[in-house]
Motif scaffolding. Sequence first.
Motif, mmCIF file in Angstrom:
data_model
loop_
_atom_site.group_PDB
_atom_site.id
_atom_site.type_symbol
_atom_site.label_atom_id
_atom_site.label_comp_id
_atom_site.label_asym_id
_atom_site.label_seq_id
_atom_site.Cartn_x
_atom_site.Cartn_y
_atom_site.Cartn_z
ATOM 1 N N LEU A 1 0.842 -1.197 0.000
ATOM 2 C CA LEU A 1 0.000 0.000 0.000
ATOM 3 C C LEU A 1 0.877 1.247 0.000
ATOM 4 O O LEU A 1 1.818 1.347 0.802
ATOM 5 C CB LEU A 1 -0.902 0.013 1.234
ATOM 6 C CG LEU A 1 -1.875 -1.160 1.366
ATOM 7 C CD1 LEU A 1 -2.590 -1.098 2.715
ATOM 8 C CD2 LEU A 1 -2.889 -1.153 0.233
ATOM 9 N N SER A 2 0.555 2.189 -0.875
ATOM 10 C CA SER A 2 1.413 3.371 -0.988
ATOM 11 C C SER A 2 0.644 4.686 -1.024
ATOM 12 O O SER A 2 1.259 5.750 -1.077
ATOM 13 C CB SER A 2 2.276 3.264 -2.252
ATOM 14 O OG SER A 2 1.457 3.153 -3.405
ATOM 15 N N GLU A 3 -0.687 4.624 -1.008
ATOM 16 C CA GLU A 3 -1.471 5.851 -1.059
ATOM 17 C C GLU A 3 -2.713 5.707 -0.198
ATOM 18 O O GLU A 3 -3.162 4.589 0.081
ATOM 19 C CB GLU A 3 -1.865 6.180 -2.500
ATOM 20 C CG GLU A 3 -2.619 5.073 -3.206
ATOM 21 C CD GLU A 3 -2.856 5.404 -4.681
ATOM 22 O OE1 GLU A 3 -3.901 4.976 -5.201
ATOM 23 O OE2 GLU A 3 -1.999 6.068 -5.288
ATOM 24 N N PRO A 4 -3.284 6.829 0.243
ATOM 25 C CA PRO A 4 -4.439 6.758 1.149
ATOM 26 C C PRO A 4 -5.730 6.377 0.432
ATOM 27 O O PRO A 4 -5.880 6.594 -0.774
ATOM 28 C CB PRO A 4 -4.533 8.176 1.712
ATOM 29 C CG PRO A 4 -3.905 9.041 0.680
ATOM 30 C CD PRO A 4 -2.813 8.212 0.056
ATOM 31 N N TYR A 5 -6.651 5.818 1.208
ATOM 32 C CA TYR A 5 -7.985 5.467 0.735
ATOM 33 C C TYR A 5 -9.001 6.377 1.422
ATOM 34 O O TYR A 5 -8.737 6.920 2.497
ATOM 35 C CB TYR A 5 -8.298 4.007 1.036
ATOM 36 C CG TYR A 5 -7.598 3.048 0.099
ATOM 37 C CD1 TYR A 5 -8.298 2.382 -0.897
ATOM 38 C CD2 TYR A 5 -6.227 2.807 0.212
ATOM 39 C CE1 TYR A 5 -7.663 1.499 -1.765
ATOM 40 C CE2 TYR A 5 -5.580 1.932 -0.649
ATOM 41 C CZ TYR A 5 -6.313 1.286 -1.633
ATOM 42 O OH TYR A 5 -5.673 0.430 -2.505
#
Length: 306
Positions: free
Chosen positions: A64-68
Motif C-alpha cells: 500500500l502506498s497511497e491513502p484510501y
Amino acid sequence: MKVLVVGAGATGGFFGARLVQAGGDVTFLVRPRRAEALRERGLRLTGLGEEEVLTPQLATAGGLSEPYDLILLSVKAAAMHSAVADLAPAVGPDTALLPVLNGMAHLDDLNARFGTARVLGGVAKVVTTLNDDGDIVRLAPLAQLAVGEQDGRLSPRVEEFAALLRTAGVDADASADIVAAMWHKWVFIATLGALTCLMRGTVADINAVPGGPALGPAILAEAASVSAAAGFPVPDAELTATKELVTRTDVPFAPSMYRDVVAGRPAEAEHILADLVSRARGLSVATPLLDLATLHLRVHQHRVSA
C-alpha cells in the motif's frame, strides 16, 4: 469513493463483493496465501441462488502506498493488531476507518491509534461462512450494515457510503446512534455465544431438554444489564426478539463462535465475553453465567493453543 477492505473472509468478503458489484473502486488487503487463492479461484459467493464469481483488486502487506477514502476493517479480533499495522500506510488525513468487529474493545484501540474523528462505528448483520475452498457461503438472505459517526452526526461520508451499499443491494443505514447499536449487537452476540458454547449445542438442542428454555433468557438478562449500566439500554422490542430466538425449539441456530468451538478453532472469547464481564465488574453488575461461559471458553482457548 476509494475503498480498502481489510480481510476477504465471510463478512468483509461479502460486503466487499457487493461494493465491487455496485461499481465501487475496491481493493482487498489480504494475506499472501489468501491472495493466491483469490487469484486462482476468484472471490466466490455461493449458498443462495447462482454462484457469483468476481476478480477483485488485491493488495498484501507492504503493497500500500497511497491513502484510501474509507477502510472497511473486517477481521477476527485476534488478527486486528497485525491488520492495523498492515493498513496504516493507507490512512491519510481524510481517511475514515470502519471496523465491523463484534464487541467494543476494537473501537477503543482504533480511537487511541488514529483518533476518534477518523474512526466510524459499524454493525454488520450477515449470515455467512467460508467453506474449505475459501468461498463465501450465504446461509440466509440477511445482509445489513449500519454505519455512523461516533458523535452521532450524519456526515456526508457516512451518507455516501450507506448510499453506495444500498446501490449494491445491501440494507444499509446511516445511523445517528451507532455506538448504542454496537452495544446492542454485543448483547445479542454475547448471549448467543455464551448460551451455545457453554451448552455445546444449538438453540434447538438446548431448549429440547428440561431447564434449557430458562438459560437463554437468564444470560440475556445479564448481558442487557451490563449494556444498560453503560448507558445503552437495549430497546424492549430487541430484548423480546432475542428472548424469542433463544427459547425456540424449532431453530438449530448457532453463532459463528459456536461453530469455531465445535470445529476446534480459536474463538473470540476475550473480545466478546471477557471484555463484557470486565466492564460488568467496573459497573458493579453481577454476571455469574457470563463469567462461567468466559471461563469455559478460556479453557477451550488454552486447549487449542497448546
